[in-house]
Scaffold this motif. Structure first.
Motif, PDB file in Angstrom:
ATOM      1  N   THR A  52     -58.182  13.469  16.370  1.00 34.89           N
ATOM      2  CA  THR A  52     -57.496  12.787  15.157  1.00 34.89           C
ATOM      3  C   THR A  52     -58.449  11.489  14.992  1.00 34.89           C
ATOM      4  O   THR A  52     -58.874  10.974  15.916  1.00 34.89           O
ATOM      5  N   LEU A  53     -58.455  10.995  13.829  1.00 37.09           N
ATOM      6  CA  LEU A  53     -59.286   9.832  13.539  1.00 37.09           C
ATOM      7  C   LEU A  53     -58.225   8.821  13.008  1.00 37.09           C
ATOM      8  O   LEU A  53     -57.420   9.085  11.872  1.00 37.09           O
ATOM      9  N   ARG A  54     -58.234   7.667  13.318  1.00 38.65           N
ATOM     10  CA  ARG A  54     -57.303   6.585  12.953  1.00 38.65           C
ATOM     11  C   ARG A  54     -57.865   5.485  12.344  1.00 38.65           C
ATOM     12  O   ARG A  54     -58.799   4.852  13.039  1.00 38.65           O
ATOM     13  N   GLN A  55     -57.760   5.429  11.088  1.00 36.70           N
ATOM     14  CA  GLN A  55     -58.529   4.439  10.557  1.00 36.70           C
ATOM     15  C   GLN A  55     -57.811   3.082   9.819  1.00 36.70           C
ATOM     16  O   GLN A  55     -56.412   3.510   9.404  1.00 36.70           O
ATOM     17  N   VAL A  56     -57.901   1.856   9.822  1.00 35.22           N
ATOM     18  CA  VAL A  56     -57.283   0.811   9.818  1.00 35.22           C
ATOM     19  C   VAL A  56     -57.737  -0.020   8.537  1.00 35.22           C
ATOM     20  O   VAL A  56     -58.836  -0.024   8.308  1.00 35.22           O
ATOM     21  N   ASP A 107     -60.428  21.999  13.785  1.00 36.00           N
ATOM     22  CA  ASP A 107     -61.623  21.959  14.516  1.00 36.00           C
ATOM     23  C   ASP A 107     -62.554  22.676  13.979  1.00 36.00           C
ATOM     24  O   ASP A 107     -64.042  22.518  14.576  1.00 36.00           O
ATOM     25  N   LYS A 108     -62.488  23.431  12.879  1.00 41.71           N
ATOM     26  CA  LYS A 108     -63.503  24.062  12.225  1.00 41.71           C
ATOM     27  C   LYS A 108     -64.439  23.097  11.076  1.00 41.71           C
ATOM     28  O   LYS A 108     -65.238  23.816  10.536  1.00 41.71           O
ATOM     29  N   THR A 109     -64.048  21.922  10.707  1.00 43.13           N
ATOM     30  CA  THR A 109     -64.569  21.154   9.900  1.00 43.13           C
ATOM     31  C   THR A 109     -65.907  20.372  10.421  1.00 43.13           C
ATOM     32  O   THR A 109     -65.792  19.899  11.734  1.00 43.13           O
ATOM     33  N   ALA A 110     -66.933  20.491   9.855  1.00 47.16           N
ATOM     34  CA  ALA A 110     -68.147  20.024  10.420  1.00 47.16           C
ATOM     35  C   ALA A 110     -68.093  18.444   9.992  1.00 47.16           C
ATOM     36  O   ALA A 110     -67.484  17.758   9.359  1.00 47.16           O
ATOM     37  N   ALA A 111     -69.225  17.771  10.652  1.00 45.45           N
ATOM     38  CA  ALA A 111     -69.389  16.283  10.208  1.00 45.45           C
ATOM     39  C   ALA A 111     -69.339  16.249   8.573  1.00 45.45           C
ATOM     40  O   ALA A 111     -70.349  16.850   7.851  1.00 45.45           O
ATOM     41  N   PRO A 112     -68.808  15.135   8.036  1.00 47.35           N
ATOM     42  CA  PRO A 112     -68.523  15.174   6.759  1.00 47.35           C
ATOM     43  C   PRO A 112     -69.999  14.564   6.023  1.00 47.35           C
ATOM     44  O   PRO A 112     -70.829  14.000   6.619  1.00 47.35           O
ATOM     45  N   ASN A 113     -69.848  14.892   4.676  1.00 46.45           N
ATOM     46  CA  ASN A 113     -71.195  14.431   3.792  1.00 46.45           C
ATOM     47  C   ASN A 113     -70.985  13.435   2.999  1.00 46.45           C
ATOM     48  O   ASN A 113     -71.510  12.826   2.034  1.00 46.45           O
ATOM     49  N   THR A 114     -69.638  12.958   3.357  1.00 42.88           N
ATOM     50  CA  THR A 114     -68.974  11.909   2.438  1.00 42.88           C
ATOM     51  C   THR A 114     -68.600  10.762   3.243  1.00 42.88           C
ATOM     52  O   THR A 114     -67.749  10.849   4.019  1.00 42.88           O
ATOM     53  N   TRP A 115     -68.815   9.258   2.968  1.00 43.38           N
ATOM     54  CA  TRP A 115     -68.359   8.426   3.694  1.00 43.38           C
ATOM     55  C   TRP A 115     -68.470   7.025   3.110  1.00 43.38           C
ATOM     56  O   TRP A 115     -69.263   6.945   1.903  1.00 43.38           O
ATOM     57  N   HIS A 116     -67.939   6.064   3.594  1.00 39.01           N
ATOM     58  CA  HIS A 116     -68.210   4.665   3.030  1.00 39.01           C
ATOM     59  C   HIS A 116     -68.726   4.095   4.388  1.00 39.01           C
ATOM     60  O   HIS A 116     -68.292   3.781   5.503  1.00 39.01           O
ATOM     61  N   LYS A 117     -70.189   3.899   4.428  1.00 36.66           N
ATOM     62  CA  LYS A 117     -70.814   3.516   5.758  1.00 36.66           C
ATOM     63  C   LYS A 117     -70.399   2.201   6.477  1.00 36.66           C
ATOM     64  O   LYS A 117     -70.054   2.210   7.665  1.00 36.66           O
ATOM     65  N   TRP A 148     -65.725   4.247   6.934  1.00 33.42           N
ATOM     66  CA  TRP A 148     -64.248   5.022   6.634  1.00 33.42           C
ATOM     67  C   TRP A 148     -64.963   6.396   6.062  1.00 33.42           C
ATOM     68  O   TRP A 148     -65.644   6.821   5.424  1.00 33.42           O
ATOM     69  N   LEU A 149     -63.701   7.239   6.577  1.00 34.29           N
ATOM     70  CA  LEU A 149     -64.218   8.945   6.424  1.00 34.29           C
ATOM     71  C   LEU A 149     -63.045   9.584   5.590  1.00 34.29           C
ATOM     72  O   LEU A 149     -61.851   9.240   6.148  1.00 34.29           O
ATOM     73  N   PHE A 150     -63.242  10.442   4.653  1.00 35.41           N
ATOM     74  CA  PHE A 150     -62.302  11.395   4.340  1.00 35.41           C
ATOM     75  C   PHE A 150     -61.296  10.536   3.299  1.00 35.41           C
ATOM     76  O   PHE A 150     -60.459  11.291   2.501  1.00 35.41           O
ATOM     77  N   ILE A 151     -61.208   9.210   3.195  1.00 35.99           N
ATOM     78  CA  ILE A 151     -60.158   8.483   2.409  1.00 35.99           C
ATOM     79  C   ILE A 151     -61.042   7.534   1.417  1.00 35.99           C
ATOM     80  O   ILE A 151     -61.988   7.144   1.881  1.00 35.99           O
ATOM     81  N   ASP A 152     -60.586   7.475   0.009  1.00 33.82           N
ATOM     82  CA  ASP A 152     -61.049   6.536  -0.801  1.00 33.82           C
ATOM     83  C   ASP A 152     -60.117   5.735  -1.619  1.00 33.82           C
ATOM     84  O   ASP A 152     -60.674   4.800  -2.057  1.00 33.82           O
ATOM     85  N   ALA A 153     -58.894   5.752  -1.389  1.00 31.74           N
ATOM     86  CA  ALA A 153     -57.876   4.991  -2.284  1.00 31.74           C
ATOM     87  C   ALA A 153     -56.355   5.236  -1.649  1.00 31.74           C
ATOM     88  O   ALA A 153     -56.047   6.389  -1.183  1.00 31.74           O
ATOM     89  N   LEU A 154     -55.559   4.332  -1.594  1.00 29.14           N
ATOM     90  CA  LEU A 154     -54.098   4.303  -1.465  1.00 29.14           C
ATOM     91  C   LEU A 154     -53.543   3.729  -2.424  1.00 29.14           C
ATOM     92  O   LEU A 154     -53.648   2.514  -2.996  1.00 29.14           O
ATOM     93  N   LEU A 155     -52.763   4.291  -3.324  1.00 25.22           N
ATOM     94  CA  LEU A 155     -51.891   3.892  -4.609  1.00 25.22           C
ATOM     95  C   LEU A 155     -50.571   3.614  -4.206  1.00 25.22           C
ATOM     96  O   LEU A 155     -50.005   3.860  -3.177  1.00 25.22           O
TER      97      LEU A 155
END
Length: 463
Positions: free
Chosen positions: A108-112, A196-206, A235-242
């Motif tokens: 689980t990834l918890r991002q603030v 658990d089958k998801t590999a390291a992402p190729n998309t991020w905000h570094k 930040w990983l997997f997220i790009d906006a909150l509306l």
């Protein structure tokens, strides 16, 4: 630009470490900024062969796939409350660990994040924009954030088409179903249980300048911080909150490079200049309710792509500014990277500075004019920001001064924010004032970022 706080690992072992290292060696290892390529340069690059095509073509090719991928479109009234600009993770052999996103499968990834507007209905946008394989999320939740990984309120489950889980195809972005809960301005925690089958992402905000937290298994509904350890500062997997805002108040988009991204600002302090502007906006009755979102990418340039620093601003402008839900006003601060590191020597292995080409003031001005034309065509206001002092050699300083002179004198932008005048040392105008210098003579300190925010006239956004 250097990525001062980012430290990521290729994988997270099942027995999680107490922290992802954040140290001076990481900062120094990331101290690079790429140069630019004009249209003429790109013709030259075509003759450079497969290496140029592989590195420079990556972001553009994946971006085209992302545009063709399925994306949820919000109905009228939804506007962006928070956003970050995504970039591809470098896909070359032997990339250093700080340029690799962590593998989080089975965790689980918890991002603030922090929002400055209140609302009662919310939608989270997940993204696999630059991915080349599916990303699967088993569960997701949203809650007020507490101290560290702890939650300050009960987590609420997010759903996607009524389901707790979702799989994103390469290039795909998806909005969650509307979540009804009254939330006030402040920090929010987004928890994602990664399949658990998801590999390291190729998309991020570094460079998030914000700690995230990682646990084993699905802990999306846990309020306690105990299962979590310190994770990456990305930040990983997220790009906006509306947020559902009726009538929409309008979104102010701050877009640019590391100075907008908040490089070298205090970790976890939300001390970037867009954060400080958002505080001013919310405190003024004439502008309250308008969100400020940060679409800066450290190392980004106006005119060329980079394997490390994302698509050029001219390439990502539509996605990251013009079509962002609710966007109305845009502040552009970019160009110092195009100028400052055009003389960087080629590097073996991953060369974040490729292509190594020259840039003139005329090149940059032509790029700004294209942004102005596109913004006005889309019905947006666009404000230019003068390039801040960076202790440049005389030949590069002449380019910066010429660009700033054009911004101040030539018509085009709907207004100009003179960050240069605010931050420069009166006795040495090519340098930052000592109080406003974070120490690298390029990036402002927290005080410098606050001074930048205070220099922006709120009348720009009052109607």
């Amino acid at each position: 630009m250097p990525f001062s706080f980012t430290s990521s690992m290729r994988s997270v072992p099942l027995a999680l470490p107490s922290a992802f290292p954040i140290d001076d060696a990481t900062i120094r290892a990331n101290d690079a900024i790429a140069s630019h390529a004009t249209r003429t340069d790109r013709c030259r690059l075509a003759r450079l062969g497969r290496r140029a095509a592989l590195i420079l073509g990556l972001a553009a090719a994946v971006s085209q796939g992302a545009q063709a991928a399925q994306q949820a479109t919000p109905t009228d009234g939804w506007q962006t409350a928070w956003a970050t600009a995504l970039q591809p993770v470098p896909r070359v052999a032997h990339a250093p660990s700080y340029n690799l996103a962590p593998a989080l499968g089975g965790r689980t990834l918890r991002q603030v994040i922090r929002v400055q507007v209140a609302g009662a209905q919310w939608r989270l946008r997940l993204s696999n924009r630059y991915g080349d394989r599916p990303v699967s999320i088993d569960a997701a939740s949203l809650a007020p954030a507490g101290r560290g990984a702890a939650l300050a309120g009960a987590p609420l489950a997010l759903t996607f088409g009524g389901a707790r889980s979702i799989s994103l195809a390469p290039g795909e972005s998806r909005l969650s179903d509307p979540l009804t809960t009254p939330l006030r301005p402040g920090p929010l925690a987004i928890s994602l249980a990664i399949d658990d089958k998801t590999a390291a992402p190729n998309t991020w905000h570094k460079l998030a300048s914000q700690l995230s937290y990682v646990s084993s298994d699905d802990k999306t509904m846990d309020r306690d911080a105990a299962p979590f350890k310190v994770g990456p500062t990305s930040w990983l997997f997220i790009d906006a909150l509306l947020v559902d805002a009726r009538p929409p108040a309008g979104v102010i988009v701050a877009i640019g490079d590391s100075i907008t991204d908040g490089m070298r600002s205090t970790l976890n302090a939300n001390a970037r200049w867009p954060d400080r502007l958002a505080e001013r906006i919310e405190a003024d009755p004439a502008t309250a309710g308008r969100a400020v979102v940060n679409q800066g990418i450290s190392g980004n340039r106006l005119l060329s792509n980079s394997a490390c620093y994302g698509e050029s601003l001219t390439s990502r402008f539509d996605h990251d500014a013009l079509t962002l839900p609710g966007s109305r006003d845009i502040i552009v601060l970019i160009g110092i990277n195009d100028i400052n590191f055009q003389a960087m020597p080629p590097r073996a292995g991953l060369d974040c500075d490729f292509p190594h080409t020259a840039v003139s003031a005329a090149d940059l001005i032509a790029g700004y004019r294209r942004l102005i034309e596109r913004a006005h065509h889309a019905g947006k206001r666009i404000f230019g920001a003068t390039l801040t002092p960076a202790s440049l050699p005389a030949d590069r300083e002449a380019i910066r001064l010429a660009v700033n002179h054009w911004m101040r004198e030539a018509p085009g932008f709907d207004g100009v924010v003179d960050f240069d005048r605010v931050l420069r040392d009166p006795a040495h105008p090519a340098a930052l004032q000592r109080h406003y210098d974070s120490g690298d003579h390029i990036h402002p300190s927290d005080a410098g970022y606050r001074a930048m925010a205070e220099a922006i006239p709120l009348r720009f956004f009052s109607n």
